[in-house]
Enzyme design. Structure first.
Site, PDB file in Angstrom:
ATOM      1  N   TYR A  63       0.861  -1.174   0.000  1.00 57.48           N
ATOM      2  CA  TYR A  63       0.000   0.000   0.000  1.00 57.48           C
ATOM      3  C   TYR A  63       0.906   1.236   0.000  1.00 57.48           C
ATOM      4  O   TYR A  63       1.436   1.651   1.032  1.00 57.48           O
ATOM      5  CB  TYR A  63      -0.912   0.047   1.228  1.00 57.48           C
ATOM      6  CG  TYR A  63      -1.966  -1.024   1.310  1.00 57.48           C
ATOM      7  CD1 TYR A  63      -2.312  -1.798   0.202  1.00 57.48           C
ATOM      8  CD2 TYR A  63      -2.636  -1.258   2.503  1.00 57.48           C
ATOM      9  CE1 TYR A  63      -3.294  -2.773   0.297  1.00 57.48           C
ATOM     10  CE2 TYR A  63      -3.622  -2.231   2.597  1.00 57.48           C
ATOM     11  CZ  TYR A  63      -3.945  -2.986   1.495  1.00 57.48           C
ATOM     12  OH  TYR A  63      -4.920  -3.956   1.589  1.00 57.48           O
ATOM     13  N   PRO A 218     -16.165  -5.181   2.097  1.00 58.70           N
ATOM     14  CA  PRO A 218     -17.364  -5.481   2.894  1.00 58.70           C
ATOM     15  C   PRO A 218     -18.594  -4.691   2.469  1.00 58.70           C
ATOM     16  O   PRO A 218     -19.707  -5.041   2.865  1.00 58.70           O
ATOM     17  CB  PRO A 218     -16.931  -5.096   4.313  1.00 58.70           C
ATOM     18  CG  PRO A 218     -15.874  -4.054   4.115  1.00 58.70           C
ATOM     19  CD  PRO A 218     -15.129  -4.503   2.889  1.00 58.70           C
ATOM     20  N   LEU A 219     -18.373  -3.657   1.650  1.00 54.33           N
ATOM     21  CA  LEU A 219     -19.501  -2.868   1.142  1.00 54.33           C
ATOM     22  C   LEU A 219     -19.562  -2.884  -0.382  1.00 54.33           C
ATOM     23  O   LEU A 219     -20.239  -2.062  -0.998  1.00 54.33           O
ATOM     24  CB  LEU A 219     -19.411  -1.423   1.656  1.00 54.33           C
ATOM     25  CG  LEU A 219     -19.620  -1.277   3.164  1.00 54.33           C
ATOM     26  CD1 LEU A 219     -19.318   0.152   3.605  1.00 54.33           C
ATOM     27  CD2 LEU A 219     -21.038  -1.669   3.558  1.00 54.33           C
ATOM     28  N   PRO A 224     -16.037  -4.554 -12.107  1.00 55.26           N
ATOM     29  CA  PRO A 224     -17.153  -5.150 -12.858  1.00 55.26           C
ATOM     30  C   PRO A 224     -17.591  -6.474 -12.227  1.00 55.26           C
ATOM     31  O   PRO A 224     -16.753  -7.272 -11.795  1.00 55.26           O
ATOM     32  CB  PRO A 224     -16.557  -5.375 -14.250  1.00 55.26           C
ATOM     33  CG  PRO A 224     -15.462  -4.367 -14.367  1.00 55.26           C
ATOM     34  CD  PRO A 224     -14.884  -4.252 -12.979  1.00 55.26           C
TER      35      PRO A 224
END
Length: 316
Positions: A63, A218-219, A224
């Site tokens: 990251y 998680p959301l 696609p």
């Protein structure tokens, strides 16, 4: 009706992950990459998370090529926080994509060493092996297709050496998870949410073996084939009736769906962080629970997505 407190409560606690009792709402640090030009803003989000009771932070050296790990290192300090990282990919700032697969055993070891250095620790409590078997995200091809037993041998060796506290798996099929169980798997990260329950069988296997389930996306996601929970009409209607946001309701459903679920929603600002933390105070009545269960039921048998990385979509 779903109900919630007005102020962010401490996250629900008392569950064990990798042998430690931690809050079930943690923090996923990936989005802190956006604060590269203002590290102080990223550090403030992390400090606020810890103030709110977060004691589980998920990060990775790839990251921002160590940038996010540096923020975590400074923000956590001596706080009692379980830091989880991952290997299986490496930064590729000059490549077509920001990451490249790094699946070979020697690359896994190099990834652990990178994480140890950028986090400033001698042992990382949890390190996930990101296998790249399922999407969305990077795909392993050619020489990057490595036998799981060779990878687990290297991960186990580093655990024995004390560099890794516990081994996790990520982006794996249920068959791979089952095969890896004898190695002692502490937790699994796969894409999973209210609208994407393709890995319900893997979650059940984890419950059976007391393995933590730490879903990413998680959301939902902009990839696609993946929907966003907050855009689902039925979820929005239920959230409106309850007086909470659709995102909060989606997170609350995850916490109530299985006792071995630990969520790590990510955000780059404190407002969204506090909204996410407030999801821990939402209780679902029987009608709301049944409504939400039905919304995602069809996805249980949906095909597993192949790895992919469309342009303009963030990584994880």
């Amino acid at each position: 009706m779903a109900t919630t407190t007005k102020q962010p409560p401490g996250p629900p606690a008392g569950a064990a992950l990798a042998g430690r009792s931690i809050a079930r709402i943690g923090y996923g640090a990936m989005q802190l990459e956006r604060h590269h030009a203002d590290p102080a803003a990223g550090a403030e989000v992390l400090r606020r998370a810890i103030e709110l009771g977060v004691n589980h932070i998920d990060t990775a050296h790839f990251y921002g090529d160590g940038f996010v790990n540096g923020l975590v290192r400074r923000a956590v300090g001596d706080a009692d926080v379980l830091v989880a990282s991952k290997v299986g990919a490496a930064p590729d700032p000059n490549g077509t994509l920001p990451l490249r697969p790094a699946q070979r055993p020697e690359e896994l070891r190099a990834g652990v060493e990178d994480n140890l250095r950028s986090l400033g620790v001698d042992t990382i409590p949890i390190v996930y092996l990101r296998r790249l078997e399922v999407g969305p995200g990077l795909a392993a091809q050619g020489g990057q297709v490595v036998d799981i037993d060779d990878q687990l041998a290297e991960m186990t060796a580093m655990r024995d050496e004390g560099k890794i506290g516990a081994i996790g798996l990520s982006a794996v099929t249920t068959d791979t998870l089952r095969h890896a169980l004898p190695a002692g798997i502490a937790c699994v990260q796969n894409p999973y949410n209210l609208l994407d329950r393709r890995f319900e069988d893997a979650l059940s296997l984890c419950r059976e073996h007391e393995i933590g389930w730490v879903p990413f996306f998680p959301l939902g996601s902009a990839f696609p084939g993946m929907a966003k929970v907050a855009e689902e009409p039925a979820v929005r209607e239920a959230a409106s009736r309850a007086g909470v946001t659709a995102s909060q309701l989606g997170l609350a459903w995850l916490l109530r769906h299985a006792e071995n679920v630990f969520i790590i929603p990510g955000t780059g600002n404190t407002v969204h962080l506090e909204e996410n933390m407030a999801a821990g105070g939402i209780e679902l009545d029987a009608v709301t629970r049944a409504t939400l269960d039905a919304v995602g039921a069809a996805s249980v048998s949906a095909p597993v997505l192949a790895p992919s990385w469309p342009s303009g979509t963030g990584s994880d």
